[in-house]
Every structure is written in C-alpha cells, then in structure tokens.
Design a protein around this motif. Sequence first.
Motif, short mmCIF file in Angstrom:
data_model
loop_
_atom_site.label_atom_id
_atom_site.label_comp_id
_atom_site.label_asym_id
_atom_site.label_seq_id
_atom_site.Cartn_x
_atom_site.Cartn_y
_atom_site.Cartn_z
N VAL A 70 34.87 44.72 54.87
CA VAL A 70 34.48 45.50 53.68
C VAL A 70 35.68 45.62 52.75
O VAL A 70 35.58 45.41 51.54
CB VAL A 70 33.93 46.89 54.08
N GLN A 71 36.83 45.99 53.31
CA GLN A 71 38.03 46.11 52.49
C GLN A 71 38.44 44.78 51.89
O GLN A 71 38.93 44.71 50.77
CB GLN A 71 39.19 46.70 53.31
N SER A 72 38.22 43.70 52.64
CA SER A 72 38.63 42.39 52.14
C SER A 72 37.88 42.02 50.87
O SER A 72 38.45 41.37 49.98
CB SER A 72 38.44 41.31 53.20
N VAL A 73 36.64 42.44 50.77
CA VAL A 73 35.86 42.13 49.56
C VAL A 73 36.50 42.80 48.35
O VAL A 73 36.70 42.18 47.30
CB VAL A 73 34.39 42.60 49.73
N VAL A 74 36.83 44.07 48.50
CA VAL A 74 37.44 44.82 47.40
C VAL A 74 38.80 44.23 47.02
O VAL A 74 39.08 43.98 45.85
CB VAL A 74 37.58 46.31 47.77
N LEU A 75 39.62 44.01 48.02
CA LEU A 75 40.97 43.49 47.76
C LEU A 75 40.93 42.07 47.20
O LEU A 75 41.69 41.73 46.29
CB LEU A 75 41.80 43.55 49.04
N HIS A 76 40.03 41.25 47.72
CA HIS A 76 39.90 39.89 47.21
C HIS A 76 39.44 39.92 45.76
O HIS A 76 39.92 39.14 44.93
CB HIS A 76 38.94 39.08 48.08
N ARG A 77 38.52 40.81 45.44
CA ARG A 77 38.04 40.92 44.05
C ARG A 77 39.18 41.35 43.12
O ARG A 77 39.29 40.85 42.01
CB ARG A 77 36.88 41.91 43.98
N MET A 78 40.03 42.26 43.60
CA MET A 78 41.19 42.66 42.80
C MET A 78 42.06 41.44 42.50
O MET A 78 42.55 41.27 41.39
CB MET A 78 42.02 43.71 43.54
N MET A 79 42.23 40.60 43.51
CA MET A 79 43.06 39.40 43.34
C MET A 79 42.41 38.44 42.35
O MET A 79 43.08 37.88 41.49
CB MET A 79 43.27 38.72 44.68
N GLU A 80 41.10 38.24 42.47
CA GLU A 80 40.39 37.33 41.57
C GLU A 80 40.50 37.78 40.11
O GLU A 80 40.62 36.96 39.21
CB GLU A 80 38.91 37.25 41.93
N LEU A 81 40.43 39.08 39.90
CA LEU A 81 40.49 39.62 38.54
C LEU A 81 41.91 39.79 38.05
O LEU A 81 42.14 40.20 36.92
CB LEU A 81 39.75 40.96 38.47
N GLY A 82 42.87 39.49 38.90
CA GLY A 82 44.27 39.63 38.51
C GLY A 82 44.75 41.06 38.51
O GLY A 82 45.81 41.37 38.00
N GLN A 83 43.96 41.96 39.11
CA GLN A 83 44.34 43.36 39.12
C GLN A 83 45.38 43.67 40.20
O GLN A 83 45.89 44.77 40.26
CB GLN A 83 43.11 44.25 39.32
N ASP A 84 45.65 42.71 41.05
CA ASP A 84 46.65 42.93 42.10
C ASP A 84 48.05 42.62 41.59
O ASP A 84 49.02 42.83 42.29
CB ASP A 84 46.34 42.06 43.31
N ASP A 85 48.15 42.12 40.37
CA ASP A 85 49.41 41.69 39.82
C ASP A 85 50.46 42.80 39.94
O ASP A 85 50.42 43.80 39.24
CB ASP A 85 49.24 41.31 38.34
N GLY A 86 51.34 42.64 40.87
CA GLY A 86 52.39 43.62 41.07
C GLY A 86 52.00 44.80 41.95
O GLY A 86 52.86 45.54 42.39
N VAL A 87 50.72 45.00 42.19
CA VAL A 87 50.29 46.16 42.97
C VAL A 87 50.65 45.99 44.43
O VAL A 87 51.24 46.87 45.04
CB VAL A 87 48.77 46.41 42.82
N PHE A 88 50.32 44.86 45.00
CA PHE A 88 50.53 44.68 46.43
C PHE A 88 52.01 44.66 46.80
O PHE A 88 52.36 44.93 47.94
CB PHE A 88 49.83 43.43 46.95
N GLN A 89 52.89 44.36 45.87
CA GLN A 89 54.32 44.38 46.20
C GLN A 89 54.80 45.79 46.52
O GLN A 89 55.79 45.97 47.20
CB GLN A 89 55.14 43.77 45.07
N HIS A 90 54.09 46.80 46.03
CA HIS A 90 54.45 48.19 46.31
C HIS A 90 53.83 48.69 47.61
O HIS A 90 54.14 49.79 48.05
CB HIS A 90 54.01 49.10 45.16
#
Length: 107
Positions: A70-90
């Motif tokens: 379930v979490q992977s869907v949300v996190l993968h979608r963030m990556m697809e939309l580019g919303q993870d840009d810099g977020v996951f490094q924190h």
Amino acid sequence: MTWSDPVLEHVYRTELKAVEARQNARLARISLEESNRRSLENLRQMEAELAKSTTGWICDTKKPKVADYVQSVVLHRMMELGQDDGVFQHWPKIKGYVERLLAFELM
C-alpha cells in the motif's frame, strides 16, 4: 431579487465574483498547506516506524506485507510525479525502503 439599475447589478455581480474567487484561492492555499503539513507528518511517522523495524519492512516481517505494498503505491506515485525530488534524501529509512520495494522480487 430584481435590479432596477443594470449597471449597479453588473458591478455587484462582478465584485461578488471577485470576492468569491479570492475566497476560493485562499481556501485552496489553506488546503494545500494542510495537505503538505499532513504529508510531512506522515513521512515523519513512517521514518520512525521503519527505524523501529529490524527487517526494514513496516510490519517488521521477513518479506513485505500488504502494508508495504500500500505504501509503495503512494511512494511510487510521488516518484512518478517528481514530488520526491529532494524529499527522500531527508528520510534515509524511507529512501532505503523505496529502493528495497523497487528491487523486491514478488515470486
């Protein structure tokens, strides 16, 4: 309501539309700010849960479970939309989690 002066009616309706537009924009901004605040809080909680896990999965199991997928869907979608840009490094635990999810073989 009936209007005896069409100019007055036009001005009133124009101003009313402008006020409504400003209110809608304000509500959208507040909604976005609240959404961002909640997203950050969710990421904090997820990072804390992953830090407690000895296996790296949300439920501390040997293999990923439904919660992980379930979490992977949300996190993968963030990556697809580019919303993870810099977020996951924190969030190093989440970053590793995402990498493990993407590399995990289902069968």
